[in-house]
Design a protein around this motif. Structure first.
Motif, PDB file in Angstrom:
ATOM      1  N   UNK A   1       0.815  -1.187   0.000  1.00 38.17           N
ATOM      2  CA  UNK A   1       0.000   0.000   0.000  1.00 38.17           C
ATOM      3  C   UNK A   1       0.869   1.266   0.000  1.00 38.17           C
ATOM      4  N   UNK A   2       1.938   1.222   0.776  1.00 40.55           N
ATOM      5  CA  UNK A   2       2.828   2.388   0.846  1.00 40.55           C
ATOM      6  C   UNK A   2       3.543   2.579  -0.481  1.00 40.55           C
ATOM      7  N   UNK A   3       3.753   1.467  -1.185  1.00 42.98           N
ATOM      8  CA  UNK A   3       4.439   1.552  -2.482  1.00 42.98           C
ATOM      9  C   UNK A   3       3.573   2.288  -3.513  1.00 42.98           C
ATOM     10  N   UNK A   4       2.266   2.046  -3.497  1.00 40.89           N
ATOM     11  CA  UNK A   4       1.349   2.714  -4.413  1.00 40.89           C
ATOM     12  C   UNK A   4       1.291   4.207  -4.100  1.00 40.89           C
ATOM     13  N   UNK A   5       1.252   4.561  -2.813  1.00 33.75           N
ATOM     14  CA  UNK A   5       1.228   5.977  -2.425  1.00 33.75           C
ATOM     15  C   UNK A   5       2.519   6.672  -2.834  1.00 33.75           C
ATOM     16  N   UNK A   6       3.633   5.962  -2.710  1.00 37.08           N
ATOM     17  CA  UNK A   6       4.929   6.519  -3.104  1.00 37.08           C
ATOM     18  C   UNK A   6       4.953   6.821  -4.598  1.00 37.08           C
ATOM     19  N   UNK A   7       4.423   5.910  -5.389  1.00 37.04           N
ATOM     20  CA  UNK A   7       4.364   6.112  -6.836  1.00 37.04           C
ATOM     21  C   UNK A   7       3.426   7.270  -7.166  1.00 37.04           C
ATOM     22  N   UNK A   8       2.291   7.358  -6.495  1.00 42.45           N
ATOM     23  CA  UNK A   8       1.349   8.451  -6.741  1.00 42.45           C
ATOM     24  C   UNK A   8       1.975   9.801  -6.381  1.00 42.45           C
ATOM     25  N   UNK A   9       2.742   9.855  -5.302  1.00 41.41           N
ATOM     26  CA  UNK A   9       3.424  11.094  -4.921  1.00 41.41           C
ATOM     27  C   UNK A   9       4.453  11.498  -5.973  1.00 41.41           C
ATOM     28  N   UNK A  10       5.194  10.516  -6.498  1.00 39.27           N
ATOM     29  CA  UNK A  10       6.187  10.808  -7.540  1.00 39.27           C
ATOM     30  C   UNK A  10       5.510  11.315  -8.809  1.00 39.27           C
ATOM     31  N   UNK A  11       4.387  10.707  -9.165  1.00 40.93           N
ATOM     32  CA  UNK A  11       3.659  11.141 -10.359  1.00 40.93           C
ATOM     33  C   UNK A  11       3.138  12.565 -10.168  1.00 40.93           C
ATOM     34  N   UNK A  12       2.601  12.869  -9.007  1.00 38.39           N
ATOM     35  CA  UNK A  12       2.095  14.211  -8.736  1.00 38.39           C
ATOM     36  C   UNK A  12       3.228  15.235  -8.767  1.00 38.39           C
ATOM     37  N   UNK A  13       4.381  14.889  -8.194  1.00 41.80           N
ATOM     38  CA  UNK A  13       5.523  15.796  -8.205  1.00 41.80           C
ATOM     39  C   UNK A  13       6.027  16.020  -9.627  1.00 41.80           C
ATOM     40  N   UNK A  14       6.065  14.958 -10.433  1.00 41.24           N
ATOM     41  CA  UNK A  14       6.501  15.091 -11.824  1.00 41.24           C
ATOM     42  C   UNK A  14       5.524  15.945 -12.628  1.00 41.24           C
ATOM     43  N   UNK A  15       4.237  15.846 -12.346  1.00 43.51           N
ATOM     44  CA  UNK A  15       3.252  16.687 -13.043  1.00 43.51           C
ATOM     45  C   UNK A  15       3.460  18.154 -12.690  1.00 43.51           C
ATOM     46  N   UNK A  16       3.773  18.440 -11.419  1.00 45.00           N
ATOM     47  CA  UNK A  16       4.060  19.822 -11.027  1.00 45.00           C
ATOM     48  C   UNK A  16       5.296  20.338 -11.760  1.00 45.00           C
ATOM     49  N   UNK A  17       6.354  19.522 -11.819  1.00 41.86           N
ATOM     50  CA  UNK A  17       7.574  19.924 -12.531  1.00 41.86           C
ATOM     51  C   UNK A  17       7.298  20.145 -14.013  1.00 41.86           C
ATOM     52  N   UNK A  18       6.457  19.299 -14.601  1.00 36.06           N
ATOM     53  CA  UNK A  18       6.087  19.482 -16.008  1.00 36.06           C
ATOM     54  C   UNK A  18       5.360  20.807 -16.216  1.00 36.06           C
ATOM     55  N   UNK A  19       4.452  21.135 -15.325  1.00 34.15           N
ATOM     56  CA  UNK A  19       3.736  22.396 -15.428  1.00 34.15           C
ATOM     57  C   UNK A  19       4.662  23.596 -15.263  1.00 34.15           C
TER      58      UNK A  19
END
Length: 105
Positions: A1-19
């Protein structure tokens, strides 16, 4: 479960960097476009009055009032003609070769 949250956090951070990267890129492009527009406007306001038919049909001269760009204009046209006469047949031949004779791989 923590692994999925970690991936979701990385995806959200990458989307912010893309923006942020997109905004910085757009701002840099905007600065370049504004600078180009200012230069073209300055060129048009200061140089348009100096253009005349004599300027386009006269050869270069050491006297500024008699100087023209005919030789540069003719040379540029010759270069464009030679380039077109070379590039168009080569491009058509390359297209025919790629479509008809090149192996499909």
């Amino acid at each position: 479960m923590a692994d999925v949250e970690n991936i979701q956090n990385k995806v959200a951070r990458n989307k912010r960097f893309d923006g942020i990267f997109a905004i910085i890129g757009l701002l840099a492009t905007l600065v370049g476009m504004i600078t180009l527009a200012a230069l073209i406007l300055d060129l048009a306001t200061n140089g348009l009055s100096r253009l005349s038919p004599h300027f386009f049909t006269s050869f270069p001269s050491r006297f500024p009032a008699q100087a023209g760009i005919l030789s540069a204009w003719v040379g540029t046209c010759f270069v464009m003609i030679v380039t077109a006469l070379t590039a168009v047949p080569m491009g058509i031949a390359a297209g025919v070769y790629l479509e008809e004779y090149a192996p499909k791989n």
